[in-house]
Write a protein that holds these residues in place. Structure first.
Motif, short mmCIF file in Angstrom:
data_model
loop_
_atom_site.label_atom_id
_atom_site.label_comp_id
_atom_site.label_asym_id
_atom_site.label_seq_id
_atom_site.Cartn_x
_atom_site.Cartn_y
_atom_site.Cartn_z
N GLY A 111 -0.23 18.97 76.51
CA GLY A 111 -0.52 18.80 77.94
C GLY A 111 -1.29 19.99 78.48
O GLY A 111 -2.29 19.84 79.20
N SER A 112 -0.85 21.19 78.12
CA SER A 112 -1.54 22.41 78.58
C SER A 112 -2.97 22.43 78.06
O SER A 112 -3.89 22.84 78.77
N LEU A 113 -3.15 21.99 76.84
CA LEU A 113 -4.48 21.99 76.24
C LEU A 113 -5.41 21.05 77.01
O LEU A 113 -6.53 21.42 77.37
N ILE A 114 -4.91 19.87 77.30
CA ILE A 114 -5.72 18.90 78.04
C ILE A 114 -6.08 19.46 79.42
O ILE A 114 -7.24 19.40 79.83
N ARG A 115 -5.10 20.04 80.11
CA ARG A 115 -5.37 20.57 81.45
C ARG A 115 -6.33 21.75 81.39
O ARG A 115 -7.18 21.92 82.26
N SER A 116 -6.22 22.56 80.32
CA SER A 116 -7.13 23.71 80.19
C SER A 116 -8.56 23.24 79.98
O SER A 116 -9.50 23.76 80.60
N VAL A 117 -8.73 22.27 79.10
CA VAL A 117 -10.06 21.74 78.83
C VAL A 117 -10.63 21.12 80.11
O VAL A 117 -11.80 21.31 80.45
N HIS A 118 -9.76 20.42 80.84
CA HIS A 118 -10.19 19.78 82.09
C HIS A 118 -10.61 20.83 83.10
O HIS A 118 -11.65 20.71 83.74
N GLN A 119 -9.80 21.88 83.20
CA GLN A 119 -10.10 22.94 84.16
C GLN A 119 -11.42 23.64 83.83
O GLN A 119 -12.18 24.01 84.72
N ILE A 130 -6.99 15.66 91.31
CA ILE A 130 -6.66 14.65 90.31
C ILE A 130 -5.25 14.91 89.84
O ILE A 130 -4.86 16.06 89.60
N THR A 131 -4.47 13.90 89.74
CA THR A 131 -3.05 14.09 89.39
C THR A 131 -2.89 14.25 87.88
O THR A 131 -3.79 13.91 87.11
N GLY A 132 -1.75 14.77 87.52
CA GLY A 132 -1.47 14.99 86.10
C GLY A 132 -1.59 13.70 85.30
O GLY A 132 -2.15 13.68 84.21
N ASN A 133 -1.08 12.62 85.88
CA ASN A 133 -1.13 11.33 85.21
C ASN A 133 -2.55 10.89 84.92
O ASN A 133 -2.86 10.41 83.83
N GLU A 134 -3.40 11.09 85.92
CA GLU A 134 -4.80 10.68 85.76
C GLU A 134 -5.48 11.49 84.65
O GLU A 134 -6.26 10.97 83.88
N ILE A 135 -5.14 12.77 84.61
CA ILE A 135 -5.72 13.61 83.56
C ILE A 135 -5.29 13.12 82.19
O ILE A 135 -6.09 12.96 81.28
N ILE A 136 -4.00 12.81 82.08
CA ILE A 136 -3.50 12.33 80.79
C ILE A 136 -4.24 11.08 80.35
O ILE A 136 -4.71 10.98 79.22
N HIS A 137 -4.42 10.14 81.28
CA HIS A 137 -5.09 8.90 80.90
C HIS A 137 -6.56 9.12 80.58
O HIS A 137 -7.15 8.36 79.82
N GLN A 138 -7.11 10.16 81.17
CA GLN A 138 -8.52 10.46 80.90
C GLN A 138 -8.70 11.03 79.49
O GLN A 138 -9.74 10.88 78.88
#
Lengths: 279, 381
Positions: A34-42, A3-11
C-alpha cells in the motif's frame, strides 16, 4: 490530488489478477505494498516507467498484484535482474522487493555489490526476521535467542544489521521504517524512489504466523504493539544510554547522498565516445 | 553490376570472433564475470560495447549475477549475452532455467575446460555437453550449438542470437579451449551478408496483449519492459497472462507449447556438415576442435583406400537425429571421438539402436585428440 485510498488501490491493482492474495491475516507485507502504491502515486510516476522486481517468498509474491511491469525472479537474485533492467534502460524506475532471507542470505553478495556499484535501484527489504513461506526457519535477521523451526533451542547466531551493512557497502540512501509507522514509511519510500543511485529501505514487518506464535507474541496485535513501543527515531535512539536500549531499535534515515548511479556514469562514458564519433 | 566490396579480413582468436559475430548479430548487452579460457570475450566486449551507439557492458560480482543481469537486459529489449567456462556455467544454471521458463532470448558461450570442479583451468575439454542440455532443473527445451574453427565461431554466434530471438529461448554456444584460443585469418562479413533476426514485438494494443499466448509457432511476441505493455513475468508455472497457476490443464499447455516451439522447427535448428558420408563405410561423428582432427584423419584414410566420412555436428541439441540416421543407414561402423568420457556418444548410441557398431575415442587428459589417433581406429575397420 483529491483521491481516496480506495481509488488509488483500484487504479494500481491488477484487475485481471485472481484474488485473494497469499498473505496471512496480520501480515505487514500488504501495508508495504500500500505504501509503495501511494509513494508511486505521490511521485506521479507513469505505470509504464515503474518496474517491480521481486525475489522469492511471501514478499516476492507482492509483485503479482500491482499493475506495473513486474518480474518475479529466483530466490535471492532479484537485484541481479534489476541491475540488468536498469543498465539496459536507465529511464525506468526499478524497485526491488526482497525478504530478509532473499536480500541478506542467498542474495547477500548481490546486495553489497549493488550498494557498492551504487546502481539506480530502490531496494525494499521486508524484514520479518524469519523464513515465512518455507515454514518458519531461521533467517540471517532472526534475533539471537529467538525460536525458529531450525533453531528449536533458540537462535545461536547473531543477526545482521541490514542498515549497517548497506551503509558500509556504499549505498546512496539507507533508511529503516516499520509497518506500524505507516506515514513515516511512506515518506521514506518516496525519498528512496526519487533519489539517484542505490537506495535501501529496510521495513520491519511482522510475521505472526511463523515468528510471533513461537516467540511470545500471542497475536498479530501484540506484534504491532511491539513495533510501536520499540521503534525509535534514530536521533532519540542514539542519545539513549547503551544499557537502556534493550529491544529498542532506530528508524529513520541513516545515509543520504546524491552521488550519481552507475548507469549515469556509464552514460557519461558513452557520451564521451559519441562526441568523439561525431566530432 | 556493382563491384562487391572487399571483405575485411582479420587475424583473430576464436574468442575474438565470437565478439565480432555477436556485434554483427546486434548484441548490445554483455554482463559477465571473467573465467579462463573465456575471458577474452569479456575483455573485448568491455572495450567495444561502450563505443557502440547503444551497447551496455557490466562486470558483475559472479556468474549467478551475470546470468540474472542478462535476463534482465534481454527483458528490457536488448540482445544479451554472457560468456563463461565450466564452473561458471554451473553457477548460471538456475537462472538459465529461469530464462527457459520465462522464454527470454539470450546467448551463453561456454568455453569448456576439463572438469569436474575447477578441473583443468586452461586445458581443452568437451566435458559440458550434457550440462548444457540438462544442467538446470526441470524439463525444458534448449538449443546447444558448437563451432570447430575461428570463422565458425563468428558464424555460429550470429546463428545463436538468431535462434534465441526467433524461438524466445536461451541458446548455449559450446566451444573448447583450442577453438577459442586458435588464431586464424577470418573474414568479417558485410553487414547484409547474414540474416539478422530480432524478436517479434506485439502490434496489438497493450490491453489485448497476452505475454504467453498460444500462437501457430508457439512463440508469443515479446515487448521490451517499459514500452507500454505491462505484464507479470515469473519463473513459476504460469498461464498465458503470465500469472502463476497450478491448474493441471494450464500447466500442461505451457509445458507442451514450450517443447513444441523447438520440436516443430527441429529441421531448421539442427545443423551439421558432411564430408564424404554418402559412400562411407566408416563414419566419424565429431564436433568442436576434434572435428578438425577427424577431417584430416578421413583424408588420410581415403588416400589409403578406406571409405571414411565425417559428420560434423554444429547443433548438439536438439540432437541432429536425421543426419545421424542417414549416416547409420550406409555405414558399417561409427566412431565418436570426443574430449570427455562419452557424453555425445550416448546420443549416437541412442539413435543407432544397435544398427552399426559404435566405437568411442575418449580423452580427458587436457590433450587434443590427434588425427593419427582417429586414423588408427578408422583403419581397424
Amino acid at each position: 490530488m483529491n483521491i481516496t485510498g480506495n481509488e488509488i488501490i483500484h487504479q494500481y491493482l491488477r484487475h485481471n489478477k485472481k484474488f485473494p492474495h497469499v498473505l496471512c491475516a496480520g501480515c505487514g507485507h500488504g501495508i508495504v505494498l500500500g505504501s509503495l502504491i501511494r509513494s508511486v502515486h505521490q511521485l506521479g510516476l507513469p505505470k509504464d516507467d515503474v518496474v517491480i522486481v521481486a525475489g522469492i517468498g511471501c514478499s516476492g509474491r507482492l509483485a503479482v498484484y500491482v499493475d506495473f511491469n513486474t518480474v518475479h525472479t529466483t530466490h535471492g537474485r532479484a537485484l541481479t535482474f534489476a541491475t540488468g533492467i536498469k543498465m539496459a534502460n536507465p529511464k525506468l524506475n526499478v524497485i526491488c522487493i526482497m525478504g530478509d532471507g532473499d536480500a541478506l542470505s542467498i542474495g547477500g553478495n548481490h546486495m553489497i555489490h549493488a550498494a557498492r556499484r551504487n546502481i539506480g535501484i530502490t531496494a525494499l527489504i521486508l524484514n520479518n526476521n524469519i523464513y515465512g513461506m518455507t515454514g518458519g526457519q531461521s533467517s540471517p535477521a532472526t534475533p539471537q535467542g529467538s525460536v525458529s523451526m531450525t533453531a528449536p533451542f533458540g537462535q545461536l547466531e547473531e543477526s545482521f544489521d541490514t542498515v549497517q551493512l548497506a551503509c558500509g557497502a556504499g549505498a546512496n540512501f539507507v533508511a529503516r521504517g516499520t509497518v506500524f509507522h505507516v506515514h513515516k514509511l511512506e515518506k521514506l519510500m518516496v525519498k528512496a524512489i526519487e533519489r539517484p543511485g542505490f537506495n535501501m529501505l529496510e521495513v520491519i514487518t511482522p510475521c505472526h504466523t511463523q515468528y510471533g506464535r513461537k516467540n511470545k507474541y500471542k497475536n498479530p496485535v501484540e506484534m504491532y504493539r511491539w513495533l510501536k513501543s520499540n521503534a525509535m527515531e534514530r536521533e532519540r535512539f542514539e542519545a539513549l544510554d547503551e544499557d537502556k536500549r534493550g529491544d529498542k531499535f532506530p528508524i529513520g534515515v541513516f545515509v543520504e547522498r546524491d552521488e550519481p548511479g552507475l548507469e549515469e556514469r556509464y552514460h557519461e562514458l558513452k557520451a564521451r565516445f559519441a562526441a568523439g564519433r561525431n566530432g | 553490376m556493382a563491384r562487391r566490396k572487399k571483405h575485411k579480413e582479420i587475424f583473430a582468436l576464436g574468442n575474438e570472433a565470437v565478439v565480432e559475430g555477436a556485434l554483427i548479430a546486434g548484441c548490445s548487452f554483455y554482463g559477465g564475470y571473467p573465467i579462463t579460457p573465456s575471458s577474452e570475450i569479456m575483455e573485448i566486449m568491455a572495450q567495444r560495447l561502450p563505443m557502440t551507439e547503444d551497447g551496455v557492458f557490466i562486470q558483475l560480482e559472479d556468474e549467478i549475477a551475470s546470468m540474472g543481469a542478462i535476463v534482465g537486459g534481454s527483458m528490457a529489449g536488448r540482445k544479451a549475452m554472457t560468456a563463461t567456462s565450466g564452473p561458471g556455467f554451473s553457477l548460471m544454471q538456475e537462472n538459465l532455467g529461469y530464462a527457459c521458463m520465462t522464454e527470454t532470448p539470450l546467448v551463453v558461450v561456454n568455453v569448456m575446460r576439463g572438469g569436474p570442479s575447477t578441473g583443468l583451468p586452461t586445458s581443452p575439454a568437451q566435458s559440458d555437453v550434457q550440462q548444457a542440455r540438462w544442467g538446470t532443473h526441470g524439463d525444458h527445451p534448449i538449443i546447444v550449438l558448437s563451432a570447430s574453427d575461428v570463422q565458425e565461431c563468428l558464424e555460429m554466434t550470429i546463428t545463436a542470437f538468431n535462434m534465441a530471438e526467433k524461438y524466445r529461448t536461451p541458446v548455449v554456444l559450446l566451444l573448447d579451449e583450442i577453438t577459442a584460443h586458435t588464431r586464424e585469418k577470418i573474414r568479417i562479413p558485410q553487414p547484409d551478408e547474414y540474416e539478422v533476426v530480432s524478436r517479434i514485438v506485439p502490434s496489438i494494443p497493450p490491453e489485448w496483449y497476452k505475454p504467453y499466448e498460444e500462437t501457430v509457432r508457439g512463440v508469443a511476441p515479446m515487448p521490451p519492459i517499459g514500452s507500454g505493455y505491462r505484464f507479470h513475468v515469473t519463473g513459476l508455472t504460469h498461464d498465458e497472462n503470465g500469472f502463476p497457476t497450478s491448474r493441471p490443464d494450464e500447466v500442461v499447455d505451457l509445458m507442451e507449447r514450450m517443447h513444441r516451439k523447438i520440436d516443430q522447427f527441429f529441421y531448421d535448428i539442427q545443423m551439421h556438415d558432411e564430408l564424404m558420408v554418402d559412400d562411407a563405410d566408416v563414419v566419424v561423428i565429431a564436433y568442436g576442435c576434434v572435428a578438425r582432427s577427424a577431417e584430416y584423419a578421413i583424408e588420410q584414410a581415403r588416400a589409403s583406400g578406406v571409405k571414411a566420412g565425417l559428420l560434423k555436428l554444429k547443433t548438439l541439441f536438439p540432437y541432429p537425429r536425421r543426419a545421424t540416421e542417414k549416416a547409420l543407414a550406409n555405414a558399417r561402423s561409427i566412431i565418436v571421438p570426443e574430449m570427455n568420457m562419452g557424453q555425445m556418444s550416448r546420443e549416437v548410441k541412442r539413435v543407432n539402436s544397435g544398427r552399426a557398431s559404435v566405437r568411442t575415442i575418449n580423452r580427458v587428459d587436457g590433450q587434443i585428440i590427434t588425427p593419427s589417433e582417429i586414423l588408427k581406429v578408422i583403419m581397424q575397420g
